[in-house]
Design a protein around this motif. Structure first.
Motif, PDB file in Angstrom:
ATOM      1  N   GLY A  18       0.819  -1.215   0.000  1.00  0.00           N
ATOM      2  CA  GLY A  18       0.000   0.000   0.000  1.00  0.00           C
ATOM      3  C   GLY A  18       0.842   1.248   0.000  1.00  0.00           C
ATOM      4  N   SER A  19       0.142   2.337   0.067  1.00  0.00           N
ATOM      5  CA  SER A  19       0.697   3.673  -0.049  1.00  0.00           C
ATOM      6  C   SER A  19       2.077   3.866   0.586  1.00  0.00           C
ATOM      7  CB  SER A  19      -0.296   4.621   0.615  1.00  0.00           C
ATOM      8  OG  SER A  19       0.187   5.913   0.585  1.00  0.00           O
ATOM      9  N   GLY A  20       3.022   4.316  -0.218  1.00  0.00           N
ATOM     10  CA  GLY A  20       4.346   4.653   0.296  1.00  0.00           C
ATOM     11  C   GLY A  20       5.291   3.480   0.462  1.00  0.00           C
ATOM     12  N   ASN A  21       4.752   2.266   0.402  1.00  0.00           N
ATOM     13  CA  ASN A  21       5.602   1.077   0.563  1.00  0.00           C
ATOM     14  C   ASN A  21       6.192   0.642  -0.775  1.00  0.00           C
ATOM     15  OD1 ASN A  21       5.525  -0.072   3.441  1.00  0.00           O
ATOM     16  ND2 ASN A  21       3.402   0.495   3.054  1.00  0.00           N
ATOM     17  N   PRO A  22       7.333  -0.044  -0.726  1.00  0.00           N
ATOM     18  CA  PRO A  22       7.933  -0.515  -1.981  1.00  0.00           C
ATOM     19  C   PRO A  22       7.014  -1.486  -2.717  1.00  0.00           C
ATOM     20  CG  PRO A  22       9.464  -0.753  -0.138  1.00  0.00           C
ATOM     21  CD  PRO A  22       8.140  -0.392   0.446  1.00  0.00           C
ATOM     22  N   LEU A  23       7.243  -1.619  -4.007  1.00  0.00           N
ATOM     23  CA  LEU A  23       6.459  -2.539  -4.838  1.00  0.00           C
ATOM     24  C   LEU A  23       6.628  -3.977  -4.328  1.00  0.00           C
ATOM     25  CD1 LEU A  23       4.830  -2.634  -7.614  1.00  0.00           C
ATOM     26  CD2 LEU A  23       6.988  -3.424  -8.603  1.00  0.00           C
ATOM     27  N   VAL A  24       5.521  -4.686  -4.249  1.00  0.00           N
ATOM     28  CA  VAL A  24       5.548  -6.092  -3.801  1.00  0.00           C
ATOM     29  C   VAL A  24       5.304  -6.996  -5.006  1.00  0.00           C
ATOM     30  CG1 VAL A  24       4.311  -7.808  -2.407  1.00  0.00           C
ATOM     31  CG2 VAL A  24       4.785  -5.529  -1.463  1.00  0.00           C
ATOM     32  N   PHE A  25       6.021  -8.100  -5.048  1.00  0.00           N
ATOM     33  CA  PHE A  25       5.800  -9.073  -6.126  1.00  0.00           C
ATOM     34  C   PHE A  25       5.009 -10.254  -5.582  1.00  0.00           C
ATOM     35  CE2 PHE A  25       7.410 -12.949  -8.400  1.00  0.00           C
ATOM     36  CZ  PHE A  25       6.641 -12.759  -9.537  1.00  0.00           C
ATOM     37  N   ILE A  26       3.943 -10.614  -6.278  1.00  0.00           N
ATOM     38  CA  ILE A  26       3.176 -11.812  -5.932  1.00  0.00           C
ATOM     39  C   ILE A  26       3.306 -12.760  -7.114  1.00  0.00           C
ATOM     40  CG2 ILE A  26       0.896 -12.740  -5.321  1.00  0.00           C
ATOM     41  CD1 ILE A  26       0.136  -9.858  -4.437  1.00  0.00           C
ATOM     42  N   GLY A  27       3.844 -13.933  -6.882  1.00  0.00           N
ATOM     43  CA  GLY A  27       4.033 -14.818  -8.029  1.00  0.00           C
ATOM     44  C   GLY A  27       4.397 -16.234  -7.680  1.00  0.00           C
ATOM     45  N   GLY A  28       4.385 -17.027  -8.737  1.00  0.00           N
ATOM     46  CA  GLY A  28       4.683 -18.451  -8.600  1.00  0.00           C
ATOM     47  C   GLY A  28       4.148 -19.145  -9.840  1.00  0.00           C
ATOM     48  N   PRO A  29       4.131 -20.460  -9.828  1.00  0.00           N
ATOM     49  CA  PRO A  29       3.544 -21.148 -10.978  1.00  0.00           C
ATOM     50  C   PRO A  29       2.027 -21.015 -10.892  1.00  0.00           C
ATOM     51  CG  PRO A  29       4.133 -22.722  -9.283  1.00  0.00           C
ATOM     52  CD  PRO A  29       4.583 -21.387  -8.781  1.00  0.00           C
ATOM     53  N   CYS A  30       1.338 -21.106 -12.011  1.00  0.00           N
ATOM     54  CA  CYS A  30      -0.115 -20.982 -11.955  1.00  0.00           C
ATOM     55  C   CYS A  30      -0.677 -22.066 -11.031  1.00  0.00           C
ATOM     56  CB  CYS A  30      -0.697 -21.114 -13.357  1.00  0.00           C
ATOM     57  SG  CYS A  30      -2.478 -20.988 -13.398  1.00  0.00           S
ATOM     58  N   ALA A  31      -0.280 -23.295 -11.323  1.00  0.00           N
ATOM     59  CA  ALA A  31      -0.777 -24.421 -10.525  1.00  0.00           C
ATOM     60  C   ALA A  31       0.385 -25.121  -9.825  1.00  0.00           C
ATOM     61  CB  ALA A  31      -1.481 -25.418 -11.438  1.00  0.00           C
ATOM     62  N   ILE A  32       0.085 -25.710  -8.683  1.00  0.00           N
ATOM     63  CA  ILE A  32       1.066 -26.589  -8.043  1.00  0.00           C
ATOM     64  C   ILE A  32       1.087 -27.862  -8.882  1.00  0.00           C
ATOM     65  CG2 ILE A  32       1.580 -27.943  -5.972  1.00  0.00           C
ATOM     66  CD1 ILE A  32      -0.053 -25.830  -4.390  1.00  0.00           C
ATOM     67  N   GLU A  33       2.200 -28.127  -9.551  1.00  0.00           N
ATOM     68  CA  GLU A  33       2.264 -29.322 -10.403  1.00  0.00           C
ATOM     69  C   GLU A  33       2.709 -30.526  -9.573  1.00  0.00           C
ATOM     70  OE1 GLU A  33       4.466 -28.381 -13.952  1.00  0.00           O
ATOM     71  OE2 GLU A  33       3.078 -26.776 -14.507  1.00  0.00           O
ATOM     72  N   ASN A  34       3.731 -30.311  -8.767  1.00  0.00           N
ATOM     73  CA  ASN A  34       4.192 -31.310  -7.797  1.00  0.00           C
ATOM     74  C   ASN A  34       5.134 -30.584  -6.836  1.00  0.00           C
ATOM     75  OD1 ASN A  34       6.974 -31.347  -8.888  1.00  0.00           O
ATOM     76  ND2 ASN A  34       5.985 -32.309 -10.657  1.00  0.00           N
ATOM     77  N   GLU A  35       5.544 -31.272  -5.791  1.00  0.00           N
ATOM     78  CA  GLU A  35       6.333 -30.602  -4.759  1.00  0.00           C
ATOM     79  C   GLU A  35       7.679 -30.124  -5.290  1.00  0.00           C
ATOM     80  OE1 GLU A  35       6.292 -32.505  -0.920  1.00  0.00           O
ATOM     81  OE2 GLU A  35       8.280 -31.702  -0.441  1.00  0.00           O
ATOM     82  N   LYS A  36       8.326 -31.000  -6.040  1.00  0.00           N
ATOM     83  CA  LYS A  36       9.681 -30.690  -6.519  1.00  0.00           C
ATOM     84  C   LYS A  36       9.663 -29.440  -7.409  1.00  0.00           C
ATOM     85  CE  LYS A  36      13.517 -32.851  -8.911  1.00  0.00           C
ATOM     86  NZ  LYS A  36      13.856 -33.862  -9.901  1.00  0.00           N
ATOM     87  N   HIS A  37       8.702 -29.410  -8.326  1.00  0.00           N
ATOM     88  CA  HIS A  37       8.625 -28.280  -9.259  1.00  0.00           C
ATOM     89  C   HIS A  37       8.277 -26.983  -8.520  1.00  0.00           C
ATOM     90  CE1 HIS A  37       6.635 -25.670 -12.326  1.00  0.00           C
ATOM     91  NE2 HIS A  37       7.741 -25.994 -12.982  1.00  0.00           N
ATOM     92  N   THR A  38       7.381 -27.077  -7.577  1.00  0.00           N
ATOM     93  CA  THR A  38       6.966 -25.882  -6.825  1.00  0.00           C
ATOM     94  C   THR A  38       8.163 -25.315  -6.054  1.00  0.00           C
ATOM     95  OG1 THR A  38       4.813 -26.961  -6.593  1.00  0.00           O
ATOM     96  CG2 THR A  38       5.167 -25.003  -5.274  1.00  0.00           C
ATOM     97  N   PHE A  39       8.950 -26.212  -5.450  1.00  0.00           N
ATOM     98  CA  PHE A  39      10.142 -25.767  -4.726  1.00  0.00           C
ATOM     99  C   PHE A  39      11.158 -25.125  -5.675  1.00  0.00           C
ATOM    100  CE2 PHE A  39      10.759 -26.582  -0.183  1.00  0.00           C
ATOM    101  CZ  PHE A  39       9.489 -27.055   0.135  1.00  0.00           C
ATOM    102  N   LYS A  40      11.285 -25.715  -6.858  1.00  0.00           N
ATOM    103  CA  LYS A  40      12.243 -25.185  -7.841  1.00  0.00           C
ATOM    104  C   LYS A  40      11.884 -23.739  -8.218  1.00  0.00           C
ATOM    105  CE  LYS A  40      14.065 -26.180 -12.443  1.00  0.00           C
ATOM    106  NZ  LYS A  40      13.839 -26.885 -13.702  1.00  0.00           N
ATOM    107  N   ILE A  41      10.602 -23.534  -8.482  1.00  0.00           N
ATOM    108  CA  ILE A  41      10.160 -22.182  -8.871  1.00  0.00           C
ATOM    109  C   ILE A  41      10.328 -21.209  -7.695  1.00  0.00           C
ATOM    110  CG2 ILE A  41       8.149 -20.802  -9.589  1.00  0.00           C
ATOM    111  CD1 ILE A  41       9.104 -22.529 -11.852  1.00  0.00           C
TER     112      ILE A  41
END
Lengths: 289, 139
Positions: A18-41
């Motif tokens: 919010g106001s005055g705070n640095p830009l925040v990034f929200i992200g990741g893979p669209c779907a959890i494909e499996n544990e290993k891949h999610t950790f990699k991303i």
């Protein structure tokens, strides 16, 4: 009345949006494909965000209930999905967010997630909004592709009436005829009139819904242009779904950003956000009457 | 006869809260318009949860806004009413006389006056009701 929301329960690095705070990034893979891949991303995103000193929130879904086709990947399910998200949270000390498409999933999701996301298609679904609000978690509310920016206020009021005022509003494109979205930058300041922080979803905004017959396409070459425009307009957070091999992504292969470009884009986004912040401090919230 | 009417209090002349258009301050513009249409009055009061008067909106205000605010109607309807009201309207209390009330109306060129009691809205004095009384009672 510019509101600031705080995302992150015990055990993770809190993120203020919010106001005055640095830009925040929200992200990741669209779907959890499996544990290993999610950790990699997650590991790759962490490295980039640490290098650029950008606060981030990890996002991935356990159930993709809005797929065009029954044959599309639907997700790993709530049990496995929440288990993986919980591990990501613990390993990287990062807040996690996921969406939910059924009101009965909200409380279980909130046991793990620091923030709950309302899918754009369901942004006016009272039962979903109520379920999210009642968890008391911050809510990431995506504006439906069918909704005008001024009408998101109705959903905001529903959430407020259900006792929650930790809301992040996201633009993710607007239907322009059939199978096509356009991006109206005006929607960012219009939604900001609610006082809540604003996020721009750069990967879904370039989606061409169900344009491939039984799956959505997209024009990801436009992501950098739209990111620059949105961030320069004064958004508080940037949302992007990333994948190490977009063509093989199990969900949204037409829109997810190849993670090899993430650093370049976030670096620019951070720069433009700083510029916007500087001028908003000099000129005030509005440059013109 | 006429002079005693002028000296009488407005107490029995103003329209009570249950019959006037009013909305709470967090309402949308469209909700305010609905209230004005339902109650057939060209003025609307906006109150907080304690019914304290926060401002008013008149037919004239709406006309001027339609010209001034270049927005699609659907966007205009979704605006917060609080951003469009006159926050310093002329108000009266129920103990003033008819003469005092119509003097204010004449000087200010208005025909509706919100009636308040300790900031709280209790009704609206509408010029038409004063005229009706004059005609019907042949004062």
């Amino acid at each position: 009345m510019n509101k600031i929301i705080s995302v992150g329960l015990k055990g993770v690095k809190k993120v203020k949006i919010g106001s005055g705070n640095p830009l925040v990034f929200i992200g990741g893979p669209c779907a959890i494909e499996n544990e290993k891949h999610t950790f990699k991303i997650a590991k790759s995103i962490k490295k980039i965000c640490d290098q650029l000193d950008i606060k981030w929130i990890f996002k991935a879904c356990y159930d993709k209930d809005c797929r065009s086709s029954l044959s599309s990947f639907h997700g790993v399910g709530i049990d496995e999905g929440l288990n993986i998200l919980s591990k990501i949270r613990e390993e990287f000390k990062v807040p996690v967010v996921t969406d939910f498409s059924d009101a009965s999933w909200a409380s279980r999701t909130a046991e793990v997630c620091d923030m709950l996301q309302i899918p754009a298609y369901l942004c006016r679904q009272t039962s979903i909004l109520r379920a999210a609000a009642e968890t008391k978690r911050p809510i990431h509310l995506k504006k439906g592709q069918f909704m005008s920016p001024w009408n998101i206020k109705n959903s905001v009021k529903k959430i407020e009436n259900f006792g929650n005022n930790q809301i992040l509003l996201t633009e993710r494109g607007t239907f322009f005829g059939y199978n096509m979205l356009v991006n109206d930058i005006r929607s960012l300041p219009i939604m900001a009139e609610t006082g809540y922080p604003i996020c721009y979803d750069a990967t879904h905004s370039i989606q061409m819904p169900t344009s491939m017959g039984n799956i959505s396409g997209g024009q990801r070459e436009f992501i950098p242009y739209l990111v620059r425009a949105a961030v320069a307009s004064g958004v508080n957070a940037l949302f992007m779904e990333v994948h190490d091999n977009p063509q093989k992504a199990l969900s949204d292969p037409g829109t997810v950003l190849n993670i090899k470009y993430l650093k370049k884009i976030l670096e620019q986004a951070k720069f433009f956000h700083k510029v916007r912040l500087k001028f908003s401090k000099i000129n005030g919230k509005f440059d013109v009457e | 006869m006429l002079s005693s009417f002028y000296k009488s209090k407005i107490e029995s002349l103003f329209i009570n809260l249950d019959k006037i258009p009013y909305v709470y301050e967090n309402s949308l513009f469209k909700e305010a318009l609905d209230q004005m249409i339902n109650n057939k009055l060209g003025v609307l009061c906006v109150v907080n949860n304690n019914l304290d008067l926060k401002g008013i909106l008149t037919d004239g205000d709406i006309r001027r806004k339609l010209i001034k605010i270049q927005k699609p109607l659907s966007a205009f309807f979704a605006d917060d009413i609080i951003n469009h009201i006159n926050k310093q309207p002329f108000t009266v209390n129920k103990t003033i006389t008819v003469l005092e009330a119509i003097t204010i109306m004449s000087e200010k060129k208005i025909w509706d006056l919100p009636v308040v009691e300790n900031k709280k809205l209790i009704g609206i004095l509408h010029l038409n009701d004063i005229l009706k009384k004059l005609i019907n009672n042949k004062i």
